[in-house]
Design a protein around this motif. Structure first.
Motif, mmCIF file in Angstrom:
data_model
loop_
_atom_site.group_PDB
_atom_site.id
_atom_site.type_symbol
_atom_site.label_atom_id
_atom_site.label_comp_id
_atom_site.label_asym_id
_atom_site.label_seq_id
_atom_site.Cartn_x
_atom_site.Cartn_y
_atom_site.Cartn_z
ATOM 1 N N LEU A 1 0.986 -1.385 0.214
ATOM 2 C CA LEU A 1 -0.023 0.258 -0.032
ATOM 3 C C LEU A 1 0.850 1.456 -0.316
ATOM 4 N N THR A 2 2.022 1.104 1.002
ATOM 5 C CA THR A 2 2.951 2.384 0.281
ATOM 6 C C THR A 2 3.466 2.320 -0.788
ATOM 7 N N ASP A 3 3.790 1.726 -0.888
ATOM 8 C CA ASP A 3 4.888 1.745 -2.081
ATOM 9 C C ASP A 3 3.745 1.876 -3.345
ATOM 10 N N ALA A 4 1.963 1.273 -3.510
ATOM 11 C CA ALA A 4 1.290 1.640 -4.184
ATOM 12 C C ALA A 4 1.241 3.399 -4.366
ATOM 13 N N VAL A 5 0.212 4.072 -3.274
ATOM 14 C CA VAL A 5 0.539 5.810 -2.526
ATOM 15 C C VAL A 5 1.796 6.376 -3.455
ATOM 16 N N LYS A 6 2.715 5.634 -2.860
ATOM 17 C CA LYS A 6 4.696 6.725 -3.648
ATOM 18 C C LYS A 6 4.713 6.615 -4.749
ATOM 19 N N GLU A 7 4.338 5.741 -5.463
ATOM 20 C CA GLU A 7 4.299 5.380 -6.428
ATOM 21 C C GLU A 7 3.222 6.245 -7.231
ATOM 22 N N ALA A 8 1.607 6.415 -7.117
ATOM 23 C CA ALA A 8 0.623 7.255 -7.308
ATOM 24 C C ALA A 8 1.156 8.795 -7.923
ATOM 25 N N SER A 9 1.242 9.049 -6.117
ATOM 26 C CA SER A 9 1.770 10.516 -6.371
ATOM 27 C C SER A 9 2.715 10.949 -6.977
ATOM 28 N N SER A 10 4.040 10.209 -7.139
ATOM 29 C CA SER A 10 5.007 10.518 -8.852
ATOM 30 C C SER A 10 4.111 10.122 -10.098
ATOM 31 N N ARG A 11 3.222 10.018 -9.830
ATOM 32 C CA ARG A 11 2.356 10.239 -11.433
ATOM 33 C C ARG A 11 1.413 11.450 -11.487
ATOM 34 N N GLN A 12 1.458 12.448 -10.488
ATOM 35 C CA GLN A 12 0.339 13.618 -10.641
ATOM 36 C C GLN A 12 1.562 14.357 -10.880
ATOM 37 N N SER A 13 0.503 15.483 -11.111
ATOM 38 C CA SER A 13 1.121 16.702 -11.744
ATOM 39 C C SER A 13 1.551 17.421 -11.069
ATOM 40 N N THR A 14 2.478 18.127 -10.172
ATOM 41 C CA THR A 14 2.636 19.202 -9.696
ATOM 42 C C THR A 14 2.275 21.201 -10.146
ATOM 43 N N ALA A 15 2.993 21.123 -11.558
ATOM 44 C CA ALA A 15 2.956 22.116 -12.290
ATOM 45 C C ALA A 15 1.406 22.440 -12.917
ATOM 46 N N VAL A 16 0.975 23.111 -12.592
ATOM 47 C CA VAL A 16 -0.089 23.591 -12.995
ATOM 48 C C VAL A 16 -0.452 25.113 -14.286
ATOM 49 N N LEU A 17 -0.444 24.606 -15.449
ATOM 50 C CA LEU A 17 0.174 25.410 -16.749
ATOM 51 C C LEU A 17 -1.403 26.334 -17.120
ATOM 52 N N PRO A 18 -0.473 27.940 -16.751
ATOM 53 C CA PRO A 18 -2.165 28.790 -16.794
ATOM 54 C C PRO A 18 -2.690 28.768 -18.934
ATOM 55 N N LYS A 19 -3.576 28.900 -18.441
ATOM 56 C CA LYS A 19 -4.341 28.973 -20.041
ATOM 57 C C LYS A 19 -3.520 29.985 -20.823
ATOM 58 N N ALA A 20 -3.489 29.521 -22.508
ATOM 59 C CA ALA A 20 -2.847 30.582 -22.696
ATOM 60 C C ALA A 20 -3.941 32.021 -23.384
ATOM 61 N N PHE A 21 -3.406 32.921 -23.408
ATOM 62 C CA PHE A 21 -4.043 34.526 -24.120
ATOM 63 C C PHE A 21 -3.968 34.587 -25.412
ATOM 64 N N SER A 22 -4.954 35.070 -26.058
ATOM 65 C CA SER A 22 -4.857 35.580 -26.974
ATOM 66 C C SER A 22 -4.181 37.043 -26.948
ATOM 67 N N PRO A 23 -3.661 37.448 -28.204
ATOM 68 C CA PRO A 23 -2.565 38.425 -28.538
ATOM 69 C C PRO A 23 -3.332 39.703 -28.145
ATOM 70 N N GLN A 24 -5.135 39.907 -28.017
ATOM 71 C CA GLN A 24 -6.053 41.236 -27.726
ATOM 72 C C GLN A 24 -5.617 41.199 -26.217
ATOM 73 N N THR A 25 -5.607 39.891 -25.514
ATOM 74 C CA THR A 25 -5.805 40.003 -23.822
ATOM 75 C C THR A 25 -4.633 39.985 -23.164
ATOM 76 N N ASP A 26 -3.501 39.453 -24.343
ATOM 77 C CA ASP A 26 -1.954 39.708 -23.627
ATOM 78 C C ASP A 26 -2.053 41.021 -24.143
ATOM 79 N N ARG A 27 -2.327 42.068 -25.004
ATOM 80 C CA ARG A 27 -1.838 43.266 -25.110
ATOM 81 C C ARG A 27 -2.618 44.111 -24.179
#
Length: 189
Positions: free
Chosen positions: A105-131
């Motif tokens: 069970l501890t091995d399974a928890v470690k494996e599952a936590s290593s699969r989860q992404s930690t970086a949340v990438l923001p949604k890309a802006f349109s050029p007008q919104t960026d300006r």
């Protein structure tokens, strides 16, 4: 609710199902299940996820020779028809010990936590919104004050036009339209 003579007292029922029946399906081996689908924290009240219906089912006969799944229904309570799951009374083989299960069970928890992404990438802006966002970030309080001062004369003209009485005859019927802002006063006693 009180007991009356018309209502006989309930019969004492056995605490555990004591049926001798055993399912004809092959026994469930704990080593073949996911460690997260088994709960052996309290060994006398062990539970696991039924392979057929996916519900958590307790294991009966922990202190006897044959351990098996408790008879259970496959559907949701009070929603689906009461239909007995085909894995009811199915034998369970304990081919792993409790310390081995905890380690898995501890091995399974470690494996599952290593699969989860930690970086949340923001949604890309349109050029007008960026300006627009860049221009908003570059503005200073002095720039905002200058923008407001440039708009003030147009706001004053709009207010003056709104207060002006239109040319033409006044309405002949009905009350006069008040031109001053009314400020209600509380009644005096």
């Amino acid at each position: 609710m009180s007991i009356t003579a018309a209502m006989p007292p309930a019969k004492e029922r056995p605490r555990r199902p004591r049926t001798k029946r055993v399912s004809s399906l092959p026994a469930i081996k704990l080593s073949q299940l996911l460690p997260s689908h088994i709960d052996l924290r309290t060994p006398l009240k062990a539970v696991l996820v039924c392979e057929d219906c996916g519900t958590w089912v307790s294991i009966t006969g922990m202190q006897s020779k044959v351990q098996k799944l408790v008879p259970h229904h496959a559907g949701k309570a009070y929603v689906d028809a009461a239909r007995r799951c085909r894995s009811s009374n199915r034998r369970v083989e304990f081919d792993m010990t409790i310390p081995e299960w905890r380690l898995a069970l501890t091995d399974a928890v470690k494996e599952a936590s290593s699969r989860q992404s930690t970086a949340v990438l923001p949604k890309a802006f349109s050029p007008q919104t960026d300006r627009t966002l860049r221009a908003r970030a570059e503005r200073t309080p002095a720039g905002r004050l200058a923008d407001w001062n440039a708009v003030l004369p147009r706001v004053a003209d709009a207010d003056k036009n709104r207060r002006a009485i239109p040319a033409g005859d006044a309405p002949t019927e009905g009350p006069a339209v008040p031109l001053d802002t009314l400020h209600p006063q509380p009644p005096t006693r």
